[in-house]
Design a protein around this motif. Structure first.
Motif, PDB file in Angstrom:
ATOM      1  N   ARG A 118       3.392 -77.124  23.002  1.00 25.33           N
ATOM      2  CA  ARG A 118       2.143 -77.251  22.233  1.00 25.33           C
ATOM      3  C   ARG A 118       1.021 -76.483  22.931  1.00 25.33           C
ATOM      4  N   ASP A 119       0.992 -76.590  24.271  1.00 22.30           N
ATOM      5  CA  ASP A 119      -0.072 -75.932  25.052  1.00 22.30           C
ATOM      6  C   ASP A 119      -0.059 -74.414  24.880  1.00 22.30           C
ATOM      7  N   LEU A 120       1.132 -73.835  24.733  1.00 20.17           N
ATOM      8  CA  LEU A 120       1.235 -72.378  24.589  1.00 20.17           C
ATOM      9  C   LEU A 120       0.426 -71.917  23.377  1.00 20.17           C
ATOM     10  N   TRP A 121       0.701 -72.573  22.260  1.00 16.75           N
ATOM     11  CA  TRP A 121       0.035 -72.151  21.016  1.00 16.75           C
ATOM     12  C   TRP A 121      -1.449 -72.493  21.040  1.00 16.75           C
ATOM     13  N   ASP A 122      -1.781 -73.667  21.591  1.00 15.06           N
ATOM     14  CA  ASP A 122      -3.202 -74.040  21.642  1.00 15.06           C
ATOM     15  C   ASP A 122      -3.967 -73.065  22.544  1.00 15.06           C
ATOM     16  N   ASN A 123      -3.281 -72.563  23.559  1.00  8.06           N
ATOM     17  CA  ASN A 123      -3.899 -71.558  24.427  1.00  8.06           C
ATOM     18  C   ASN A 123      -4.106 -70.243  23.669  1.00  8.06           C
ATOM     19  N   TYR A 124      -3.148 -69.867  22.839  1.00  9.07           N
ATOM     20  CA  TYR A 124      -3.314 -68.651  22.025  1.00  9.07           C
ATOM     21  C   TYR A 124      -4.503 -68.808  21.075  1.00  9.07           C
ATOM     22  N   ALA A 125      -4.644 -70.015  20.526  1.00  3.71           N
ATOM     23  CA  ALA A 125      -5.772 -70.262  19.616  1.00  3.71           C
ATOM     24  C   ALA A 125      -7.079 -70.085  20.372  1.00  3.71           C
ATOM     25  N   GLN A 126      -7.081 -70.551  21.606  1.00  2.00           N
ATOM     26  CA  GLN A 126      -8.307 -70.443  22.403  1.00  2.00           C
ATOM     27  C   GLN A 126      -8.590 -68.982  22.786  1.00  2.00           C
ATOM     28  N   ILE A 127      -7.557 -68.270  23.211  1.00  2.68           N
ATOM     29  CA  ILE A 127      -7.743 -66.876  23.632  1.00  2.68           C
ATOM     30  C   ILE A 127      -8.223 -66.007  22.465  1.00  2.68           C
ATOM     31  N   THR A 128      -7.680 -66.283  21.279  1.00  2.70           N
ATOM     32  CA  THR A 128      -8.024 -65.440  20.130  1.00  2.70           C
ATOM     33  C   THR A 128      -9.245 -65.961  19.375  1.00  2.70           C
ATOM     34  N   GLY A 129      -9.622 -67.222  19.637  1.00  2.00           N
ATOM     35  CA  GLY A 129     -10.711 -67.823  18.868  1.00  2.00           C
ATOM     36  C   GLY A 129     -10.285 -68.121  17.438  1.00  2.00           C
ATOM     37  N   ASP A 130      -8.996 -68.234  17.204  1.00  2.00           N
ATOM     38  CA  ASP A 130      -8.478 -68.437  15.848  1.00  2.00           C
ATOM     39  C   ASP A 130      -7.579 -69.680  15.849  1.00  2.00           C
ATOM     40  N   LEU A 131      -8.108 -70.756  15.267  1.00  2.00           N
ATOM     41  CA  LEU A 131      -7.350 -72.025  15.270  1.00  2.00           C
ATOM     42  C   LEU A 131      -6.047 -71.921  14.487  1.00  2.00           C
ATOM     43  N   GLY A 132      -5.945 -70.880  13.684  1.00  6.36           N
ATOM     44  CA  GLY A 132      -4.703 -70.658  12.934  1.00  6.36           C
ATOM     45  C   GLY A 132      -3.503 -70.458  13.842  1.00  6.36           C
ATOM     46  N   TRP A 133      -3.732 -70.120  15.125  1.00  9.08           N
ATOM     47  CA  TRP A 133      -2.618 -69.961  16.060  1.00  9.08           C
ATOM     48  C   TRP A 133      -2.321 -71.247  16.824  1.00  9.08           C
ATOM     49  N   SER A 134      -2.999 -72.354  16.479  1.00 10.00           N
ATOM     50  CA  SER A 134      -2.774 -73.595  17.239  1.00 10.00           C
ATOM     51  C   SER A 134      -1.463 -74.253  16.800  1.00 10.00           C
ATOM     52  N   TRP A 135      -0.975 -75.115  17.653  1.00  7.73           N
ATOM     53  CA  TRP A 135       0.294 -75.818  17.398  1.00  7.73           C
ATOM     54  C   TRP A 135       0.280 -76.512  16.043  1.00  7.73           C
ATOM     55  N   ASN A 136      -0.797 -77.263  15.797  1.00  6.52           N
ATOM     56  CA  ASN A 136      -0.830 -78.032  14.547  1.00  6.52           C
ATOM     57  C   ASN A 136      -0.856 -77.116  13.332  1.00  6.52           C
ATOM     58  N   ALA A 137      -1.669 -76.058  13.403  1.00  3.73           N
ATOM     59  CA  ALA A 137      -1.804 -75.180  12.245  1.00  3.73           C
ATOM     60  C   ALA A 137      -0.498 -74.445  11.947  1.00  3.73           C
ATOM     61  N   LEU A 138       0.316 -74.242  12.979  1.00  5.49           N
ATOM     62  CA  LEU A 138       1.531 -73.437  12.775  1.00  5.49           C
ATOM     63  C   LEU A 138       2.729 -74.242  12.287  1.00  5.49           C
ATOM     64  N   GLN A 139       2.575 -75.570  12.161  1.00  2.87           N
ATOM     65  CA  GLN A 139       3.724 -76.380  11.728  1.00  2.87           C
ATOM     66  C   GLN A 139       4.362 -75.837  10.453  1.00  2.87           C
ATOM     67  N   LYS A 140       3.517 -75.441   9.513  1.00  5.98           N
ATOM     68  CA  LYS A 140       4.092 -75.025   8.216  1.00  5.98           C
ATOM     69  C   LYS A 140       4.896 -73.729   8.365  1.00  5.98           C
ATOM     70  N   TYR A 141       4.480 -72.872   9.325  1.00  2.00           N
ATOM     71  CA  TYR A 141       5.241 -71.631   9.508  1.00  2.00           C
ATOM     72  C   TYR A 141       6.542 -71.896  10.247  1.00  2.00           C
ATOM     73  N   TRP A 142       6.477 -72.841  11.166  1.00  2.00           N
ATOM     74  CA  TRP A 142       7.702 -73.232  11.870  1.00  2.00           C
ATOM     75  C   TRP A 142       8.739 -73.705  10.861  1.00  2.00           C
ATOM     76  N   ASN A 143       8.304 -74.562   9.978  1.00  2.00           N
ATOM     77  CA  ASN A 143       9.245 -75.099   9.007  1.00  2.00           C
ATOM     78  C   ASN A 143       9.716 -74.030   8.031  1.00  2.00           C
ATOM     79  N   LYS A 144       8.854 -73.063   7.773  1.00  2.00           N
ATOM     80  CA  LYS A 144       9.230 -71.993   6.856  1.00  2.00           C
ATOM     81  C   LYS A 144      10.329 -71.113   7.460  1.00  2.00           C
ATOM     82  N   ALA A 145      10.309 -70.991   8.805  1.00  2.00           N
ATOM     83  CA  ALA A 145      11.236 -70.053   9.437  1.00  2.00           C
ATOM     84  C   ALA A 145      12.613 -70.635   9.696  1.00  2.00           C
ATOM     85  N   SER A 146      12.704 -71.938   9.950  1.00  2.07           N
ATOM     86  CA  SER A 146      14.004 -72.410  10.445  1.00  2.07           C
ATOM     87  C   SER A 146      14.541 -73.606   9.682  1.00  2.07           C
TER      88      SER A 146
END
Ligand SMILES: Cc1cc2nc3c(=O)[nH]c(=O)nc-3n(C[C@H](O)[C@H](O)[C@H](O)COP(=O)(O)OP(=O)(O)OC[C@H]3O[C@@H](n4cnc5c(N)ncnc54)[C@H](O)[C@@H]3O)c2cc1C
Length: 627
Positions: A118-146
């Motif tokens: 979770r920290d990896l993605w939340d860190n990406y959200a922080q580095i980019t300033g885009d909450l769309g890269w956070s763990w919670n926001a990405l759940q739907k893409y995770w489910n879409k992929a696998s």
């Protein structure tokens, strides 16, 4: 039409491609590229062309059969790159395999499926300033992929009775239960003598100490990646699931008329429009064409993109940084630091000066990262290891036949189905900046393989062996990727320098990994029947002292084949891409592949790439009003 391949829209000759102009051009039919191409071509009004340097994956057994995963390295489906001599590895060069085939590295990798913390993605959200890269926001893409296929679901392949140790997925685990996407994921398809040893040793250590660094986990993909146990793997119904089998081929086979794929063809550089009228702001270089070739001296062809060009050619093959984080294709296209381009004889389209004195970059080098990996083979007291199979072609043929008959048996399994992720001890982090993304992200990994791994030496004629792969998954050292020359374009291998152990933190981390392995292998599941006999390998007569361990590290380290970071995304001007993955300072080009990760994922990165690509496809659709 001599270049027509298996599908009506899979071409091997640029002159056969039916159009010169598409809406989108995707460079590289690899892990990310196939997700992008498939998702964009869901809109029947958009025409998509994918250009892939490598081969068709159809019918390649070493790709399809999970157990043969290691056989792809050094084969015709590998780019077969090597690094420059690594100073801290006694100036050894080390291999850099990358997929040269439809599916890219997802077709040749070892199929481990780890989502990262979770920290990896939340860190990406922080580095980019885009909450769309956070763990919670990405759940739907995770489910879409696998899609998760538990072994019990594929029981026709591996009857549960033959592998009773596979725990069912936890009922409330969102990473496992909700997926409905095309990538098939399962756990060990076939039992192995190491499974119990790894699982029981970690359970035992955790019983002895609830705060043990060696805890057991039933699932590494919940957001907390720490722990030992079965890994998930990209196999389904006994065979590899790649971005080609999961995305591209189904799209082609469904007769998607707006999707064309050209293989055996390299993109050499990006070109600007023939006239400038389509570019309203001529101070910003705008690219809308790719120049391609099938051999270094062969004819060149051009294709143009009305909407944009997406670079999905991987962190090494195309999007390397020349000291300044500028993708290699852009450099070859004349976008980069003027002095560097002129030195190489490349016409300057846009002068993008060097990033200098940036503390973040100077600390980490040039942002090419990989996971250092120490290989240790052990001679063991067992006659069940897989070495006898490696020595016996008749037995191999028999197992292959079984796999061909019904996708069952040992060959349905990947070479390593159990592993463990650990944090470093707290004392080792005092006074240093922790390179891991957060408390749920590991620093170290151990992967267990039930046979000798012949990366440095051939399999001995007799004896039984296991291999332990120790990896630093949060390294501090970083290297660079630079153009060797402008000649030959993308037919000339770039200079790859990982700078392994360049930062002394990593030497200390690997020393800790060696000590941890000694602790782990000293538990009863490993010591009963004197299972471990001795270490084998270069410089291994004794691993008693710190100096001996460091010497062993220098002789036996390679990487885990996870290069990332050469076109990092972020919100600073010096970051190559912004949070929508658009290349800064030019128009018309986006990067979607492992090169955009700002930090190296503390895991095996293919799941991270798939998730990135699924979101990127939506970003592109939004930008072109396709959603
Ligand atoms: C041997 C190996 C084992 C691995 N094991 C694992 C594992 O077990 N688990 C895991 O999670 N990860 C693993 N990885 C890493 C993982 O597979 C990669 O990080 C991931 O697949 C990278 O995806 P990508 O889209 O960035 O690049 P790729 O999948 O490599 O795709 C890039 C594509 O672009 C093409 N290309 C490059 N240049 C050009 C050009 N100029 N013109 C046209 N096409 C071009 C390439 O041929 C390739 O098909 C492994 C990698 C390797 C090589």
């Amino acid at each position: 039409m001599n270049g027509l391949a298996r599908s009506t829209s899979l071409y091997t000759d640029p002159t056969d491609v039916p159009r010169k102009e598409y809406d989108f051009i995707v460079v590289g039919a690899g892990t990310a590229g196939n997700v992008i191409a498939t998702r964009l071509s869901e809109d029947p009004t958009k025409r998509v062309l994918v250009i892939e340097a490598g081969l068709d994956d159809t019918g390649v057994l070493s790709i399809q059969v999970p157990f043969l995963g290691f056989n792809n390295e050094g084969s015709s489906v590998d780019w077969n790159f090597t690094t420059v001599p690594q100073k801290e590895l006694n100036n050894r060069t080390i291999p850099v395999p990358r997929g040269f085939v439809l599916g890219g590295s997802s077709s040749i990798n070892l199929m481990i499926w780890t989502r990262g913390a979770r920290d990896l993605w939340d860190n990406y959200a922080q580095i980019t300033g885009d909450l769309g890269w956070s763990w919670n926001a990405l759940q739907k893409y995770w489910n879409k992929a696998s899609t998760y296929l538990d072994s019990t679901v594929i029981s026709t392949l591996v009857p549960p009775t033959s592998n009773p140790n596979i725990p069912p997925p936890p009922p409330n685990d969102p990473t496992l239960s909700n997926g409905n996407g095309p990538v098939l994921v399962t756990r060990a398809n076939f039992p192995n003598e190491l499974d119990d040893k790894v699982n029981n040793a970690s359970m035992l250590l955790q019983q002895q100490n609830p705060h043990s660094r060696f805890k057991y986990t039933v699932d590494m993909n919940t957001g907390d990646s720490i722990g030992f146990g079965y890994t998930q793997q990209t196999t389904g119904r006994g065979q590899r699931s790649s971005s080609a089998t999961a995305y591209l081929h189904p799209a082609l086979n469904s007769n998607r008329r707006n999707l064309d794929v050209l293989i055996h063809t390299r993109v050499m550089r990006l070109l600007q429009p023939n006239s400038t009228t389509s570019n309203d702001d001529s101070s910003v270089p705008y690219f809308n064409q790719v120049e391609v070739a099938q051999s270094v001296d062969g004819p060149r062809f051009k294709f143009s993109a009305r909407n944009e060009i997406i670079l999905s050619s991987g962190a090494i093959a195309v999007t390397g940084n020349l000291s300044q984080g500028t993708p290699q294709l852009l450099l070859l296209s004349g976008v980069g630091p003027k002095n560097e381009l002129e030195k190489l004889g490349i016409d300057v389209v846009a002068d993008r000066p060097a990033v200098e004195n940036n503390p973040e970059f100077s600390r980490s080098g040039k942002n090419l990262h990989d996971h250092p990996l120490l290989l240790t083979n052990y001679n063991v007291n067992s006659n069940q290891t897989l070495d006898d199979i490696a020595r016996d072609p008749a037995l191999q043929a028999q197992l292959l036949q079984q796999w061909q008959n019904n996708r069952t048996g040992l060959f349905a399994n990947t070479p390593g189905s159990v592993l463990g992720f650990m944090r470093l001890p707290k004392e080792q982090l005092i006074g240093v900046q922790d390179p891991a993304s957060g408390p749920h992200a590991p620093h170290l990994e151990m992967v267990f393989v039930d046979s000798f791994l012949n990366l440095f030496e051939p399999l001995p004629a007799t004896g039984h062996f296991i291999a332990v792969l120790n990896s630093i998954v949060a390294p501090k050292s970083a290297g660079s990727l630079t153009l060797a020359s402008a000649n030959g374009g993308t037919f000339t291998q770039p200079l790859i320098n990982y700078n392994i152990y360049g930062d002394s933190f990593d030497i200390q981390a690997m020393l800790q990994a060696i000590n941890d392995t000694e602790t782990f292998l000293s538990t009863p599941p490993w010591t009963q029947n004197n299972f471990i006999i001795s270490i084998v390998g270069r410089n291994s007569t004794s691993l008693g002292t710190k100096e001996e361990k460091i010497a062993f590290m220098r002789d036996n380290t390679i990487t885990l084949f996870h290069p990332v970071g050469t076109a990092r995304m972020g919100r600073k001007q010096e970051d190559v891409t912004n949070s929508r993955l658009l290349v800064r300072g030019v128009k018309g080009v986006r990067v979607v592949d492992a090169s955009v990760f700002p930090t190296i994922p503390e895991c095996h990165p293919q799941a991270v790439v798939y998730t990135l690509a699924e979101r990127a496809a939506d970003l592109i659709k939004q930008d072109h009003r396709m959603l």
